[in-house]
Design an enzyme around this catalytic site. Sequence first.
Site, PDB file in Angstrom:
ATOM      1  N   GLY A   1      -4.278   7.145   6.707  1.00  0.00           N
ATOM      2  CA  GLY A   1      -2.822   7.192   6.565  1.00  0.00           C
ATOM      3  C   GLY A   1      -2.378   6.656   5.216  1.00  0.00           C
ATOM      4  N   ARG A   2      -3.122   7.062   4.169  1.00  0.00           N
ATOM      5  CA  ARG A   2      -2.846   6.606   2.788  1.00  0.00           C
ATOM      6  C   ARG A   2      -2.840   5.077   2.727  1.00  0.00           C
ATOM      7  NH1 ARG A   2      -1.397  11.167  -0.168  1.00  0.00           N
ATOM      8  NH2 ARG A   2      -0.727  12.938   1.070  1.00  0.00           N
ATOM      9  N   GLY A   3      -3.677   4.476   3.529  1.00  0.00           N
ATOM     10  CA  GLY A   3      -3.850   3.024   3.525  1.00  0.00           C
ATOM     11  C   GLY A   3      -3.066   2.318   4.615  1.00  0.00           C
ATOM     12  N   PHE A   4      -2.054   2.980   5.167  1.00  0.00           N
ATOM     13  CA  PHE A   4      -1.159   2.301   6.105  1.00  0.00           C
ATOM     14  C   PHE A   4      -1.871   1.893   7.397  1.00  0.00           C
ATOM     15  CE2 PHE A   4       2.569   1.877   8.886  1.00  0.00           C
ATOM     16  CZ  PHE A   4       3.396   1.133   8.061  1.00  0.00           C
TER      17      PHE A   4
ATOM     18  N   HIS B   1      -6.478  24.527  -3.219  1.00  0.00           N
ATOM     19  CA  HIS B   1      -5.776  23.293  -2.827  1.00  0.00           C
ATOM     20  C   HIS B   1      -4.544  23.595  -1.974  1.00  0.00           C
ATOM     21  CE1 HIS B   1      -5.326  18.962  -4.624  1.00  0.00           C
ATOM     22  NE2 HIS B   1      -5.149  18.969  -3.330  1.00  0.00           N
TER      23      HIS B   1
ATOM     24  N   TYR C   1      -5.852  15.894  -9.891  1.00  0.00           N
ATOM     25  CA  TYR C   1      -5.813  14.428  -9.818  1.00  0.00           C
ATOM     26  C   TYR C   1      -5.958  13.885 -11.233  1.00  0.00           C
ATOM     27  CZ  TYR C   1      -6.914  15.230  -4.829  1.00  0.00           C
ATOM     28  OH  TYR C   1      -6.929  15.653  -3.518  1.00  0.00           O
TER      29      TYR C   1
ATOM     30  N   SER D   1      -6.774  11.782   3.829  1.00  0.00           N
ATOM     31  CA  SER D   1      -5.913  10.627   4.142  1.00  0.00           C
ATOM     32  C   SER D   1      -6.147  10.136   5.579  1.00  0.00           C
ATOM     33  CB  SER D   1      -4.434  10.966   3.924  1.00  0.00           C
ATOM     34  OG  SER D   1      -4.191  11.380   2.596  1.00  0.00           O
ATOM     35  N   PRO D   2      -7.424   9.933   5.962  1.00  0.00           N
ATOM     36  CA  PRO D   2      -7.709   9.525   7.344  1.00  0.00           C
ATOM     37  C   PRO D   2      -7.247   8.101   7.645  1.00  0.00           C
ATOM     38  CG  PRO D   2      -9.700   9.424   6.039  1.00  0.00           C
ATOM     39  CD  PRO D   2      -8.657  10.052   5.159  1.00  0.00           C
TER      40      PRO D   2
HETATM   41  N1  NAP Z   1      -6.225  18.292   0.087  1.00  0.00           N
HETATM   42  C1  NAP Z   1      -5.178  17.550  -0.181  1.00  0.00           C
HETATM   43  O1  NAP Z   1      -4.063  18.044  -0.361  1.00  0.00           O
HETATM   44  C2  NAP Z   1      -5.353  16.058  -0.263  1.00  0.00           C
HETATM   45  C3  NAP Z   1      -4.229  15.221  -0.226  1.00  0.00           C
HETATM   46  C4  NAP Z   1      -4.435  13.829  -0.292  1.00  0.00           C
HETATM   47  C5  NAP Z   1      -5.713  13.324  -0.388  1.00  0.00           C
HETATM   48  N2  NAP Z   1      -6.779  14.167  -0.435  1.00  0.00           N
HETATM   49  C6  NAP Z   1      -8.162  13.642  -0.558  1.00  0.00           C
HETATM   50  O2  NAP Z   1      -8.406  12.750   0.507  1.00  0.00           O
HETATM   51  C7  NAP Z   1      -8.879  11.509   0.006  1.00  0.00           C
HETATM   52  C8  NAP Z   1      -8.455  10.351   0.909  1.00  0.00           C
HETATM   53  O3  NAP Z   1      -7.076  10.340   1.118  1.00  0.00           O
HETATM   54  P1  NAP Z   1      -6.118   9.212   0.526  1.00  0.00           P
HETATM   55  O4  NAP Z   1      -6.821   8.497  -0.563  1.00  0.00           O
HETATM   56  O5  NAP Z   1      -4.827   9.894   0.270  1.00  0.00           O
HETATM   57  O6  NAP Z   1      -5.813   8.271   1.757  1.00  0.00           O
HETATM   58  P2  NAP Z   1      -6.650   7.336   2.739  1.00  0.00           P
HETATM   59  O7  NAP Z   1      -8.086   7.586   2.593  1.00  0.00           O
HETATM   60  O8  NAP Z   1      -6.018   7.519   4.054  1.00  0.00           O
HETATM   61  O9  NAP Z   1      -6.253   5.884   2.207  1.00  0.00           O
HETATM   62  C9  NAP Z   1      -6.526   5.461   0.908  1.00  0.00           C
HETATM   63  C10 NAP Z   1      -5.808   4.147   0.688  1.00  0.00           C
HETATM   64  O10 NAP Z   1      -6.299   3.168   1.599  1.00  0.00           O
HETATM   65  C11 NAP Z   1      -6.755   2.018   0.906  1.00  0.00           C
HETATM   66  N3  NAP Z   1      -7.947   1.574   1.629  1.00  0.00           N
HETATM   67  C12 NAP Z   1      -9.121   2.227   1.764  1.00  0.00           C
HETATM   68  N4  NAP Z   1      -9.973   1.537   2.549  1.00  0.00           N
HETATM   69  C13 NAP Z   1      -9.316   0.420   2.911  1.00  0.00           C
HETATM   70  C14 NAP Z   1      -9.663  -0.681   3.712  1.00  0.00           C
HETATM   71  N5  NAP Z   1     -10.843  -0.758   4.316  1.00  0.00           N
HETATM   72  N6  NAP Z   1      -8.749  -1.687   3.881  1.00  0.00           N
HETATM   73  C15 NAP Z   1      -7.529  -1.619   3.284  1.00  0.00           C
HETATM   74  N7  NAP Z   1      -7.147  -0.575   2.516  1.00  0.00           N
HETATM   75  C16 NAP Z   1      -8.036   0.433   2.323  1.00  0.00           C
HETATM   76  C17 NAP Z   1      -7.027   2.468  -0.493  1.00  0.00           C
HETATM   77  O11 NAP Z   1      -6.783   1.429  -1.413  1.00  0.00           O
HETATM   78  P3  NAP Z   1      -7.946   0.894  -2.401  1.00  0.00           P
HETATM   79  O12 NAP Z   1      -8.302   2.020  -3.288  1.00  0.00           O
HETATM   80  O13 NAP Z   1      -7.245  -0.203  -3.105  1.00  0.00           O
HETATM   81  O14 NAP Z   1      -9.053   0.431  -1.515  1.00  0.00           O
HETATM   82  C18 NAP Z   1      -5.994   3.594  -0.692  1.00  0.00           C
HETATM   83  O15 NAP Z   1      -4.765   3.056  -1.130  1.00  0.00           O
HETATM   84  C19 NAP Z   1      -8.269  11.437  -1.402  1.00  0.00           C
HETATM   85  O16 NAP Z   1      -8.964  10.513  -2.208  1.00  0.00           O
HETATM   86  C20 NAP Z   1      -8.398  12.868  -1.851  1.00  0.00           C
HETATM   87  O17 NAP Z   1      -9.699  13.106  -2.351  1.00  0.00           O
HETATM   88  C21 NAP Z   1      -6.616  15.525  -0.356  1.00  0.00           C
END
Ligand code: NAP
Length: 330
Positions: free
Chosen positions: A208-211, A125, A56, A205-206
């Site tokens: 859905g990457r923000g979706f 990873h 990252y 990404s619980p």
């Molecule tokens: N092992 C792997 O291959 C892998 C792959 C992907 C991710 N990960 C890990 O998993 C973690 C979480 O996944 P992710 O960051 O991809 O996706 P996520 O947690 O599903 O979503 C993150 C996104 O949601 C937004 N968000 C968070 N809370 C919100 C809320 N209450 N209201 C509106 N928007 C909100 C964030 O924007 P803001 O920052 O602007 O709030 C960000 O753009 C990562 O940080 C990483 O550490 C691991």
Amino acid sequence: MEMRTLGRNGPQVSALGLGCMGMSDFYGAHDDAESIATIVHALDRGLTLLDTADMYGPHTNEVLVGRAIKGRREQAFIATKFGIVRDPANPSARGVNGRPDYVRASCEGSLKRLGTETIDLYYQHRVDPSVPIEETVGAMADLVKAGKVRYLGLSEASGQTLTRACTVHPIAALQSEFSLWTRDPEQNGMLAACRRLGVSLVAYSPLGRGFLTGAIRSPDDFEADDFRRHNPRFQGENFARNLALVDEVRKLAADKGCSPAQLALAWVLAQGEDVLAIPGTRHRSRLDENLGALDVKLSTTERAAIDAVFPPHAAAGDRYAGPSMQMVNA
Ligand SMILES: NC(=O)c1ccc[n+]([C@@H]2O[C@H](COP(=O)([O-])OP(=O)(O)OC[C@H]3O[C@@H](n4cnc5c(N)ncnc54)[C@H](OP(=O)(O)O)[C@@H]3O)[C@@H](O)[C@H]2O)c1
């Protein structure tokens, strides 16, 4: 803070962790001061599990986490990862490396950047198909013996690979994308393998990457270099179909009196005591909102209503574009 046991007999970690990836990479502009404040606020609220990776940034996210935990190392349970290799000259290209010498060198780099003597949870990873998993995990186990790492994890490994890995050393956690719109671990045997082997499933990404929060209404919401612009689920017709599903989730959340983000996280946490979630955010206010999911308890009827909106395979589009999808060891 609700705590859950990592692995069969492992340590207690917060049921909700904090994904730190977006603080440095993938999701557009970032503000290090607010990101550090968010990590500190998370620790103050009793959240312990911080998730990062050497790729990252690359590397800058571990440095950021290291800065945030300075002076409060004992409050944090730090998870980081090695094994995805990025070419600085071509940052979107990806390689994998699971060779023992690379495992050792990567660990030294992560310890230095994080400013710590021990990594609490060290993940591979992505599985390297050219190196037997026993060799990679053997090198990871040596890091445990040397006191550099406390617990081991894999990310996006199949149930079969996980089973082989566990013959070398106990694996405490398997990290995989798992959410309302990515139900693969339930479908491909991964969750069943985790349960058989006493491994926690850490849902990345619980949201859905923000979706799934309902906050993203158009592909134009993304900055030019945002990873999601190239993700199949966020494109064209797929985006529109997925948005219609999320609007149904918004209605269910309104009925429940919580936010869509809280409903999405509560659904993941309701999958079992052996499931943890690591939502990512760069903002304290959203962290607080997301932690509110711990107070949202879903009845069987409510879970059925959510399942009716988002049954397995409901989302339109793959969760990764082709080359990255091939790196998943399903
Ligand atoms: N092992 C792997 O291959 C892998 C792959 C992907 C991710 N990960 C890990 O998993 C973690 C979480 O996944 P992710 O960051 O991809 O996706 P996520 O947690 O599903 O979503 C993150 C996104 O949601 C937004 N968000 C968070 N809370 C919100 C809320 N209450 N209201 C509106 N928007 C909100 C964030 O924007 P803001 O920052 O602007 O709030 C960000 O753009 C990562 O940080 C990483 O550490 C691991």
